[in-house]
Design a protein around this motif. Structure first.
Motif, short mmCIF file in Angstrom:
data_model
loop_
_atom_site.label_atom_id
_atom_site.label_comp_id
_atom_site.label_asym_id
_atom_site.label_seq_id
_atom_site.Cartn_x
_atom_site.Cartn_y
_atom_site.Cartn_z
N ASP A 59 0.81 -1.23 0.00
CA ASP A 59 0.00 0.00 0.00
C ASP A 59 0.84 1.27 0.00
OD1 ASP A 59 -2.39 -1.47 0.00
OD2 ASP A 59 -2.43 -1.59 2.17
N ALA A 60 2.09 1.19 -0.43
CA ALA A 60 2.92 2.39 -0.53
C ALA A 60 2.37 3.31 -1.63
CB ALA A 60 4.37 2.01 -0.83
N GLU A 61 2.54 4.62 -1.45
CA GLU A 61 2.07 5.61 -2.42
C GLU A 61 3.26 6.38 -2.99
OE1 GLU A 61 -0.82 8.08 -0.53
OE2 GLU A 61 -2.44 6.60 -0.75
N TYR A 62 3.20 6.64 -4.30
CA TYR A 62 4.24 7.38 -4.99
C TYR A 62 3.61 8.45 -5.86
CZ TYR A 62 7.14 3.38 -3.67
OH TYR A 62 7.80 2.41 -2.96
N ALA A 63 4.32 9.56 -6.05
CA ALA A 63 3.86 10.59 -6.97
C ALA A 63 4.25 10.21 -8.39
CB ALA A 63 4.47 11.95 -6.59
N PRO A 106 2.60 4.70 -14.75
CA PRO A 106 1.45 5.61 -14.89
C PRO A 106 0.69 5.72 -13.58
CG PRO A 106 0.93 3.46 -15.83
CD PRO A 106 2.38 3.41 -15.45
N ALA A 107 -0.11 6.78 -13.48
CA ALA A 107 -0.93 6.97 -12.29
C ALA A 107 -1.96 5.85 -12.17
CB ALA A 107 -1.64 8.32 -12.35
N GLY A 108 -2.23 5.42 -10.95
CA GLY A 108 -3.21 4.37 -10.71
C GLY A 108 -2.70 3.35 -9.70
N GLU A 109 -3.50 2.31 -9.50
CA GLU A 109 -3.13 1.24 -8.58
C GLU A 109 -2.40 0.14 -9.36
OE1 GLU A 109 -6.65 -0.08 -6.63
OE2 GLU A 109 -6.88 1.76 -5.46
N HIS A 110 -1.33 -0.38 -8.78
CA HIS A 110 -0.51 -1.39 -9.46
C HIS A 110 -0.19 -2.54 -8.52
CE1 HIS A 110 0.30 1.37 -12.80
NE2 HIS A 110 0.46 2.30 -11.89
N GLU A 111 -0.09 -3.74 -9.09
CA GLU A 111 0.40 -4.90 -8.36
C GLU A 111 1.86 -5.11 -8.75
OE1 GLU A 111 -0.76 -9.53 -7.32
OE2 GLU A 111 -1.35 -8.69 -9.25
N VAL A 112 2.73 -5.11 -7.75
CA VAL A 112 4.16 -5.35 -7.97
C VAL A 112 4.42 -6.82 -7.71
CG1 VAL A 112 6.50 -4.75 -7.28
CG2 VAL A 112 4.71 -3.00 -7.25
N GLU A 113 4.80 -7.57 -8.76
CA GLU A 113 5.04 -9.00 -8.63
C GLU A 113 6.52 -9.30 -8.86
OE1 GLU A 113 1.47 -11.42 -10.37
OE2 GLU A 113 1.88 -9.77 -11.75
N VAL A 114 7.06 -10.21 -8.07
CA VAL A 114 8.44 -10.64 -8.27
C VAL A 114 8.49 -12.17 -8.26
CG1 VAL A 114 9.02 -10.55 -5.79
CG2 VAL A 114 10.84 -10.37 -7.51
N GLU A 115 9.22 -12.72 -9.20
CA GLU A 115 9.44 -14.16 -9.31
C GLU A 115 10.92 -14.43 -9.09
OE1 GLU A 115 7.38 -16.66 -12.38
OE2 GLU A 115 9.43 -16.93 -13.08
N THR A 130 0.27 2.41 -5.12
CA THR A 130 -0.52 3.41 -5.84
C THR A 130 0.39 4.52 -6.31
OG1 THR A 130 -2.48 2.96 -4.49
CG2 THR A 130 -2.44 5.04 -5.70
N VAL A 131 0.27 4.87 -7.59
CA VAL A 131 0.96 6.03 -8.15
C VAL A 131 -0.09 7.14 -8.28
CG1 VAL A 131 2.25 6.98 -10.09
CG2 VAL A 131 2.62 4.60 -9.38
N LEU A 132 0.12 8.23 -7.55
CA LEU A 132 -0.86 9.30 -7.49
C LEU A 132 -0.78 10.20 -8.72
CD1 LEU A 132 -0.31 10.31 -3.75
CD2 LEU A 132 -2.08 8.79 -4.68
N ALA A 133 -1.94 10.59 -9.23
CA ALA A 133 -1.98 11.51 -10.36
C ALA A 133 -1.52 12.89 -9.91
CB ALA A 133 -3.40 11.59 -10.92
N PRO A 134 -0.86 13.65 -10.79
CA PRO A 134 -0.43 14.99 -10.40
C PRO A 134 -1.63 15.88 -10.10
CG PRO A 134 -0.17 14.66 -12.77
CD PRO A 134 -0.51 13.32 -12.18
N ALA A 135 -1.48 16.72 -9.12
CA ALA A 135 -2.56 17.63 -8.76
C ALA A 135 -2.80 18.64 -9.87
CB ALA A 135 -2.23 18.36 -7.46
#
Length: 259
Positions: A59-63, A106-115, A130-135
């Motif tokens: 649930d980390a958030e990034y700009a 891109p902005a939006g929710e993402h699943e980070v998968e590692v194998e 989550t990558v936050l959309a620019p204000a």
């Protein structure tokens, strides 16, 4: 007595010899101890490999535009394990390595998968980020200004009229820039009063002025109200402008919404 005692002693010795022989034979038949046996543990008995996503966290958030650090570690029980390969997938983005970076997400929710491959076996782990959309900082507003205009002209008397006219303005990084026109006293062939709008929307407050010209002189009618960029905005005003020929009072409000 001596003969009897001797007989008993001989029997005891024979029995002891027989027992000793059996023990020796048993020892002879035992397989040798293997010092490495304790170390050779069946694969089914070994601890499971566990993966830890050091980064990113769940649930980390990034700009938008941020670099996302990717790092994974592996343990078997309490022992660190060498990672033979690690493949990351975030939507259409892929990367390699136990420690790497992802950019351009891109902005939006993402699943980070590692194998991950450890000791020839494959393991997987994932987290959501989550990558936050620019204000948004630039808005175009449209609305209406309603004002009562009351004029007191020396030698002519008192006049009052109402105007309701469209306004448009741009709100760019909190700064208002726009225009409108207030048409009153049509029956007296009074020219419509164009005005410009200046001001700002910051800290939950609207402030600025309607700037008009009366006979070549600039007249500023301040307005104020509560508001937040992007939300519907409303401000009110009430100012009396005076000159050597009399006075003009302008009172009313304007409201506008982002388009």
């Amino acid at each position: 007595m001596r003969a009897g005692t001797l007989r008993v002693s001989v029997v005891s010795l024979l029995l002891l010899a027989a027992c000793s022989g059996d023990d020796a034979a048993a020892k002879k038949d035992r397989p040798p101890l293997d010092d490495t046996a304790a170390e050779d543990t069946d694969d089914d008995d070994r601890p499971e490999v566990t993966l830890t996503l050091v980064s990113p966290r769940e649930d980390a958030e990034y700009a938008t535009g941020d670099t996302v650090t990717l790092e994974v570690t592996a343990k078997r029980g309490s022992r660190d394990q060498d990672i033979e390969s690690a493949t990351w997938t975030i939507g259409d983005w892929t990367g390699e390595g136990a420690s790497t970076e992802a950019t351009g997400l891109p902005a939006g929710e993402h699943e980070v998968e590692v194998e991950v491959e450890v000791d020839g076996d494959t393991f997987r782990e994932s987290v959501d980020i989550t990558v936050l959309a620019p204000a948004q900082t630039v808005f175009t507003y449209a609305g209406t200004l309603d004002a009562d205009v009351m004029a007191d002209i020396d030698g002519l008397g008192d006049f009052e009229d109402h105007c309701s006219s469209p306004i448009t303005f741009t709100l760019d990084a909190g700064t208002i820039s726009g225009s409108g026109t207030c048409a009153v006293f049509d029956e007296y062939d009074f020219d419509p009063m164009p005005f410009t709008m200046t001001g700002s929307v910051r800290g939950g407050a609207i402030s600025g002025a309607l700037i008009m010209n009366f006979d070549g002189s600039e007249a500023r009618t301040p307005y104020e109200g509560p508001g937040t960029a992007g939300d519907p905005l409303t401000a009110s005003f009430d100012t009396t402008h005076r000159s050597s020929d009399g006075s003009v009072r302008i009172v009313g409000s304007w409201s506008a919404t982002a388009q």
